[in-house]
Design an enzyme around this catalytic site. Structure first.
Site: not given
Length: 286
Positions: A101, A136, A168, A198, A220
């Site tokens: 598994r 992510k 950002k 960004e 963005d």
């Protein structure tokens, strides 16, 4: 294993997964399967895809018993069809069943990421744009997932917060003067450190360029028209990255605006596992 993924990374992650799955052993195999039984298994594709994780499969299968033998019939980055045998495993049945598994979970996820990445890369064919991943990723599995992106023909963004500066909107909201803040940051950094910023509006680009220290500007959630205008305005003074809500249906149009890089979080955070099976025959004895 190429790139940023090392054997040590793989072993560490596999050890954690095996300990999680069988903290006190595999009760089912230990109570039902004879200790001297030998298993012969094949990793078989049940759908089309791109393979990633051959070394992960080997490490998972051999970590419980070094006498297990894994033979790969395809390499990372190879495309496969339904019914293809991707690897063969022979060894003590209890060890093979206990590792099954964990091995499948990891290879199925990695191959799914490679397969999806390949589709995104194909969608920008004919342009010079790179398709890259983001942070992510599944916590703890970033090294495996980033490797899978490369198997699919994609590239990697910064590996962690420690690798590059990426300012950002939440960072810039805390500074009074963007141009001055960027110059100050550059003065504090080694000359080898890449600096990316960004922006979410065309009007923000000049303040970033005026700093003279930025290597990449991320546009963005820009429209196609604004992406095209942004690329023209930057005019080669920095690399241009597009990000935000980019799909298989839209990435080709985004690439044709002339951006250098397109980052796609969905490569790693939204992909379902690909269907691979481990067909096992148990019953032989040593």
């Amino acid at each position: 294993m190429s790139g940023l993924l090392s054997r040590r990374d793989i072993q560490r992650l596999v050890d954690l997964a095996l300990a999680e799955d069988a903290p006190f052993g595999d009760l089912t195999s230990q109570s039902l399967v004879p200790a001297d039984a030998v298993a012969e298994a094949r990793l078989v594709a049940r759908e089309q895809g791109v393979l990633a994780g051959t070394e992960v499969l080997e490490v998972a299968m051999t970590s419980l018993d070094a006498s297990v033998r894994v033979t790969a019939h395809a390499a990372d980055g190879d495309r496969f069809e339904v019914g293809d045998a991707l690897a063969s495993i022979v060894g003590p049945a209890r060890a093979v069943l206990q590792a099954e598994r964990v091995a499948l979970n990891l290879v199925q996820r990695m191959s799914a990421i490679a397969t999806l990445t390949a589709r995104y890369v194909e969608a920008v064919a004919g342009t010079s744009t790179r398709v890259v991943d983001t942070r992510k990723t599944t916590p703890g599995l970033r090294a495996l997932e980033r490797h899978a992106v490369r198997c699919g023909g994609g590239h990697n963004h910064r590996f962690s917060l420690s690798d590059a500066v990426m300012a950002k909107d939440n960072h810039l909201a805390l500074v009074d003067d963007v141009t001055v803040a960027l110059r100050t940051a550059a003065d504090r950094l080694p000359h080898t450190t890449h600096l990316e910023v960004e922006v979410d509006r065309l009007e923000q680009i000049d303040a970033v360029l005026d700093s003279g220290v930025v290597g990449t500007i991320m546009l963005d959630n820009f429209s196609i028209a604004d992406l095209r205008a942004g690329v023209a305005h930057v005019a080669g003074r920095a690399m241009v990255e597009a990000s935000g809500g980019i799909t298989l249906e839209t990435i080709g149009d985004v690439a044709r605006t002339g951006v250098d890089v397109i980052s796609v979080g969905a490569l790693t955070h939204g992909v379902p596992a690909i269907d691979l099976g481990l067909d096992i025959a148990v019953g032989q004895t040593q």
